[in-house]
Design an enzyme around this catalytic site. Structure first.
Site, PDB file in Angstrom:
ATOM      1  N   SER A  24      13.023  -7.439 -25.936  1.00  0.00           N
ATOM      2  CA  SER A  24      12.005  -8.158 -24.968  1.00  0.00           C
ATOM      3  C   SER A  24      10.614  -8.009 -25.358  1.00  0.00           C
ATOM      4  CB  SER A  24      12.396  -7.552 -23.666  1.00  0.00           C
ATOM      5  OG  SER A  24      11.606  -8.070 -22.736  1.00  0.00           O
ATOM      6  N   LYS A  48      10.877 -12.098 -22.889  1.00  0.00           N
ATOM      7  CA  LYS A  48       9.864 -11.317 -22.178  1.00  0.00           C
ATOM      8  C   LYS A  48      10.180 -11.281 -20.627  1.00  0.00           C
ATOM      9  CE  LYS A  48       5.580  -9.799 -21.640  1.00  0.00           C
ATOM     10  NZ  LYS A  48       5.361  -8.422 -21.853  1.00  0.00           N
ATOM     11  N   CYS A 133       8.712  -0.337 -14.746  1.00  0.00           N
ATOM     12  CA  CYS A 133       7.501  -0.651 -14.113  1.00  0.00           C
ATOM     13  C   CYS A 133       7.222   0.231 -12.940  1.00  0.00           C
ATOM     14  CB  CYS A 133       8.040  -2.266 -13.529  1.00  0.00           C
ATOM     15  SG  CYS A 133       8.990  -3.367 -14.458  1.00  0.00           S
ATOM     16  N   ASN A 196      13.003   1.944 -24.078  1.00  0.00           N
ATOM     17  CA  ASN A 196      11.926   1.224 -23.868  1.00  0.00           C
ATOM     18  C   ASN A 196      10.865   2.041 -24.259  1.00  0.00           C
ATOM     19  OD1 ASN A 196       9.606  -0.583 -22.704  1.00  0.00           O
ATOM     20  ND2 ASN A 196      11.072  -0.908 -21.016  1.00  0.00           N
ATOM     21  N   GLY A 221       7.882   1.203 -32.372  1.00  0.00           N
ATOM     22  CA  GLY A 221       7.706   1.025 -33.750  1.00  0.00           C
ATOM     23  C   GLY A 221       8.559   2.330 -34.336  1.00  0.00           C
ATOM     24  N   GLY A 251      14.477   0.863 -30.916  1.00  0.00           N
ATOM     25  CA  GLY A 251      13.349   1.754 -31.010  1.00  0.00           C
ATOM     26  C   GLY A 251      13.181   2.153 -32.371  1.00  0.00           C
ATOM     27  N   GLY A 252      12.202   1.119 -32.939  1.00  0.00           N
ATOM     28  CA  GLY A 252      11.598   1.539 -34.234  1.00  0.00           C
ATOM     29  C   GLY A 252      12.688   0.902 -35.495  1.00  0.00           C
TER      30      GLY A 252
HETATM   31  C1  LIG Z   1       4.130  -5.976 -27.507  1.00  0.00           C
HETATM   32  C2  LIG Z   1       5.313  -5.392 -26.675  1.00  0.00           C
HETATM   33  C3  LIG Z   1       5.671  -6.212 -25.734  1.00  0.00           C
HETATM   34  C4  LIG Z   1       6.827  -5.539 -25.079  1.00  0.00           C
HETATM   35  N1  LIG Z   1       6.934  -6.236 -23.509  1.00  0.00           N
HETATM   36  C5  LIG Z   1       8.313  -5.822 -22.909  1.00  0.00           C
HETATM   37  C6  LIG Z   1       8.928  -6.334 -21.901  1.00  0.00           C
HETATM   38  O1  LIG Z   1       8.046  -7.501 -21.363  1.00  0.00           O
HETATM   39  N2  LIG Z   1       9.753  -5.985 -20.989  1.00  0.00           N
HETATM   40  C7  LIG Z   1      10.445  -4.851 -21.505  1.00  0.00           C
HETATM   41  O2  LIG Z   1      11.480  -4.581 -20.999  1.00  0.00           O
HETATM   42  N3  LIG Z   1      10.106  -4.285 -22.918  1.00  0.00           N
HETATM   43  C8  LIG Z   1       9.207  -4.602 -23.610  1.00  0.00           C
HETATM   44  N4  LIG Z   1       8.827  -4.182 -24.677  1.00  0.00           N
HETATM   45  C9  LIG Z   1       9.634  -3.018 -25.118  1.00  0.00           C
HETATM   46  C10 LIG Z   1      10.717  -3.571 -26.151  1.00  0.00           C
HETATM   47  O3  LIG Z   1      11.464  -4.607 -25.817  1.00  0.00           O
HETATM   48  C11 LIG Z   1      11.407  -2.450 -26.845  1.00  0.00           C
HETATM   49  O4  LIG Z   1      11.943  -1.650 -25.889  1.00  0.00           O
HETATM   50  C12 LIG Z   1      10.263  -1.170 -27.556  1.00  0.00           C
HETATM   51  O5  LIG Z   1       9.310  -1.855 -27.927  1.00  0.00           O
HETATM   52  C13 LIG Z   1      10.969  -0.222 -28.526  1.00  0.00           C
HETATM   53  O6  LIG Z   1      11.539  -1.370 -29.530  1.00  0.00           O
HETATM   54  P1  LIG Z   1      10.789  -1.239 -30.993  1.00  0.00           P
HETATM   55  O7  LIG Z   1      10.286   0.017 -31.593  1.00  0.00           O
HETATM   56  O8  LIG Z   1      11.724  -2.048 -32.051  1.00  0.00           O
HETATM   57  O9  LIG Z   1       9.561  -2.353 -30.489  1.00  0.00           O
HETATM   58  C14 LIG Z   1       7.565  -4.531 -25.374  1.00  0.00           C
HETATM   59  C15 LIG Z   1       7.181  -3.909 -26.701  1.00  0.00           C
HETATM   60  C16 LIG Z   1       6.226  -4.543 -27.410  1.00  0.00           C
HETATM   61  C17 LIG Z   1       5.690  -3.696 -28.691  1.00  0.00           C
END
Ligand SMILES: Cc1cc2nc3c(=O)[nH]c(=O)nc-3n(C[C@H](O)[C@H](O)[C@H](O)COP(=O)(O)O)c2cc1C
Length: 310
Positions: A24, A48, A133, A196, A221, A251-252
């Site tokens: 998301s 999103k 939130c 998250n 990341g 997560g990353g």
């Molecule tokens: C720019 C950005 C926007 C995000 N927006 C949301 C969101 O609107 N709702 C949500 O539940 N998580 C949101 N996330 C969290 C991601 O869905 C995910 O849980 C988190 O980034 C860990 O994964 P990753 O390390 O692969 O990014 C957002 C992450 C990023 C980087």
């Protein structure tokens, strides 16, 4: 002869062609991604966050790169549920993969209202409950950090989902993630997604000010990956294995090896977030990589790998 690999997964009753999703907030509502990769090949697509009313989000700067990651404080900027239904649902209807709508709000009633508005739409397989939130009725503490509140919100939203899957997205900003996961199960969660982002801060030492206008943001990341793998394994062992509740691990994740780690830790499927900003097509590449891993390790079905860490 090459092993014939079955990448399909049944996720809380939803059939996925492969276990790799988008996370998301990192791929908009799918149309933004379609110029870069074949969205039809995704295992699942998570939108999103959608809120009851449109949101501008936080002032800029609202994202900054960090060592092996990024910090964001977008503030749930989104078009609101009415425009989402008018403009985005028709696009999502054309996607052959499972579509989950991430829902967010400031009060439990907000979440319930968004789920109610969307529960009839055929394009939607389920909801991802973003409980990271601030809860305005509880002095701004996030919904997802208090087990009692996690149970309450899950229990309230579940009947508004019209029988669609309710996946609760757990925050890592807690002492023991198994406690909030157990509370969500008591509230009726059908699935989990985790994790998250971690609340974090970057300071500009020349200005002696936080870089983000919001002061803090969520860290994502590769920097967070080993903690995320641990948390998936903890929730799997303590909560979901016995209850047959699937986990969407994230997560990353950036490579096939990262994805396999999450699956071995206990995830039935995985999602890619931040890595999409570097390589928007990596989700489909990771799915192909999982097929090759299974072939070279004589694994017939990716499902055999879930929780298979010793
Ligand atoms: C720019 C950005 C926007 C995000 N927006 C949301 C969101 O609107 N709702 C949500 O539940 N998580 C949101 N996330 C969290 C991601 O869905 C995910 O849980 C988190 O980034 C860990 O994964 P990753 O390390 O692969 O990014 C957002 C992450 C990023 C980087």
């Amino acid at each position: 002869m090459e092993t014939e690999v079955d990448l399909s997964v049944e996720f809380a009753g939803v059939k996925l062609n492969n276990p790799v999703w988008t996370a998301s907030g990192t791929c908009g509502y799918a149309d933004e991604l379609s110029d870069f990769t074949d969205v039809g090949k995704l295992g699942g697509f998570t939108t999103k966050s959608v809120t009851i009313r449109p949101r501008q989000g936080n002032p800029v700067p609202r994202a900054v790169e960090t060592d092996s990651g990024m910090l964001n404080a977008i503030g749930l900027a989104n078009i609101g549920v009415d425009e989402f239904i008018a403009e985005k649902v028709p696009i999502l209807e054309k996607l052959p993969c499972a579509v989950f709508v991430n829902i967010a709000g400031e009060t439990i009633e907000d979440y319930v209202a968004v789920a109610r508005r969307l529960c009839e739409h055929k394009a939607i397989a389920g909801f991802e409950l973003n409980i990271s939130c601030p809860n305005v009725k509880h002095g701004g503490i996030t919904f997802g950090t208090e087990p009692e509140v996690v149970k309450e919100i899950t229990r309230a939203v579940k009947p508004a989902c019209g029988g669609k899957v309710l996946m609760v997205k757990l925050t890592p900003n807690v002492t023991d993630i198994a406690l909030t996961a157990k509370a969500a199960v008591e509230g009726g969660a059908d699935a989990f997604s985790l994790i998250n982002t971690f609340t974090a801060m970057v300071i500009d030492v020349e200005k002696r000010k936080p870089v983000l206008a919001n002061r803090t943001g969520g860290l994502s990341g590769p920097a967070i990956k080993p903690i995320a793998v641990y948390m998936v394994n903890r929730v799997y062992n303590e909560v979901t294995k016995g209850a047959q509740i699937p986990i969407l691990g994230m997560g990353g994740i950036r490579t096939t090896t990262d994805a396999i780690e999450f699956i071995l830790a206990g995830a039935s499927a995985v999602a890619v977030g931040t890595a999409n900003f570097i390589e928007p097509g990596c989700t489909n590449k990771i799915a192909e990589g999982i097929r090759k891993y299974c072939q070279s390790h004589q694994v017939n079905s990716v499902r055999e790998l879930t929780g298979a860490v010793e």
